[in-house]
Design an enzyme around this catalytic site. Structure first.
Site, mmCIF file in Angstrom:
data_model
loop_
_atom_site.group_PDB
_atom_site.id
_atom_site.type_symbol
_atom_site.label_atom_id
_atom_site.label_comp_id
_atom_site.label_asym_id
_atom_site.label_seq_id
_atom_site.Cartn_x
_atom_site.Cartn_y
_atom_site.Cartn_z
ATOM 1 N N LYS A 13 92.922 51.205 45.253
ATOM 2 C CA LYS A 13 92.602 52.574 44.834
ATOM 3 C C LYS A 13 91.201 53.000 45.264
ATOM 4 C CE LYS A 13 91.357 51.550 40.018
ATOM 5 N NZ LYS A 13 91.424 50.075 40.158
ATOM 6 N N ARG A 88 89.365 53.664 31.793
ATOM 7 C CA ARG A 88 90.102 52.403 31.824
ATOM 8 C C ARG A 88 90.965 52.194 30.592
ATOM 9 N NH1 ARG A 88 88.107 48.496 35.577
ATOM 10 N NH2 ARG A 88 86.067 49.103 36.368
ATOM 11 N N ARG A 171 93.030 39.047 35.170
ATOM 12 C CA ARG A 171 92.590 40.441 35.318
ATOM 13 C C ARG A 171 93.786 41.390 35.228
ATOM 14 N NH1 ARG A 171 89.280 40.802 40.663
ATOM 15 N NH2 ARG A 171 89.002 42.963 40.028
#
Ligand SMILES: [Zn+2]
Length: 214
Positions: A13, A88, A171
């Site tokens: 991204k 986020r 992650r």
């Protein structure tokens, strides 16, 4: 054109955000850059952020949102911006929307670059970094001239801790837990656009341009 980029770590991204910024002549904004600029310029918000960062603490959501909102009000954002790596979490997204609404502003598109976990783990696992100069390579997409050695200084190339499958999986877990709910959130606001991130990076960009228009 005000855009938020969504996607798992390693989905590409950031690369797409840069390309959007170039094509549409709007700033590419990451929270890391905002923090650095505010700290460097010694702004009030920067000083506050620094007190947390110096203690190794996360900068609280309210402060991050203040920093982002301050940034998007600067003159270079008059025609829009691409936010990369923020929000986020749902609370961050809600706080951002509320702060923008007060300014009579809103986000136009949330673009999700979609890549399955398996692809991401494979992609990251192919990365190699030079122990000497830090240059990065990829065994499949960007191999060095001599396998295992840096083109620039001839030093050894290694698989970094961050790129190891175990680390990448952790992650991705955090991403699925905290960030993926944003897809639902922006979908309910009817600004979500999804693109297939498994294809060539130029083709991903072509799909994004089709969404945004010329
Ligand atoms: Zn090197």
């Amino acid at each position: 054109m005000k855009i938020i980029m969504l996607g798992a770590p390693g989905a590409g991204k950031g690369t797409q955000a840069k390309k959007i910024a170039d094509k549409y002549q709007i700033p590419h904004i990451s929270t890391g850059d905002i923090f650095r600029a505010n700290i460097k310029n010694g702004t009030e918000l920067g000083k506050k952020a620094k007190t947390y960062m110096d203690q190794g603490l996360l900068v609280p959501d309210e402060l991050v949102v203040d920093l982002v909102v301050d940034r998007v009000q600067q003159s270079d954002c008059a025609n829009g911006y691409v936010l990369d790596g923020f929000p986020r979490t749902i609370p961050q997204a809600e706080a951002l929307d509320a702060a923008l609404a007060k300014l009579g502003d809103k986000v136009d598109y949330a673009i999700n670059v979609e890549v399955p976990d398996e692809n991401i783990i494979n992609r990251m696992g192919g990365r190699r970094a030079c122990v000497g100069c830090g240059a990065t390579y990829h065994v499949a997409y960007n191999p060095p001239k001599e396998e295992g050695f840096c083109d620039i200084d001839g030093e050894k190339l290694i698989l970094r801790e961050d790129d190891k499958p175990e680390t990448v999986k952790k992650r991705l877990d955090v991403y699925h837990d905290q960030t993926q709910p944003l897809i639902e959130y922006y979908s309910s606001k009817q600004i979500l656009k999804e693109v297939d991130g498994t294809v060539d990076m130029e083709d991903v960009f072509t799909a994004i341009v089709q969404i945004l228009g010329v």
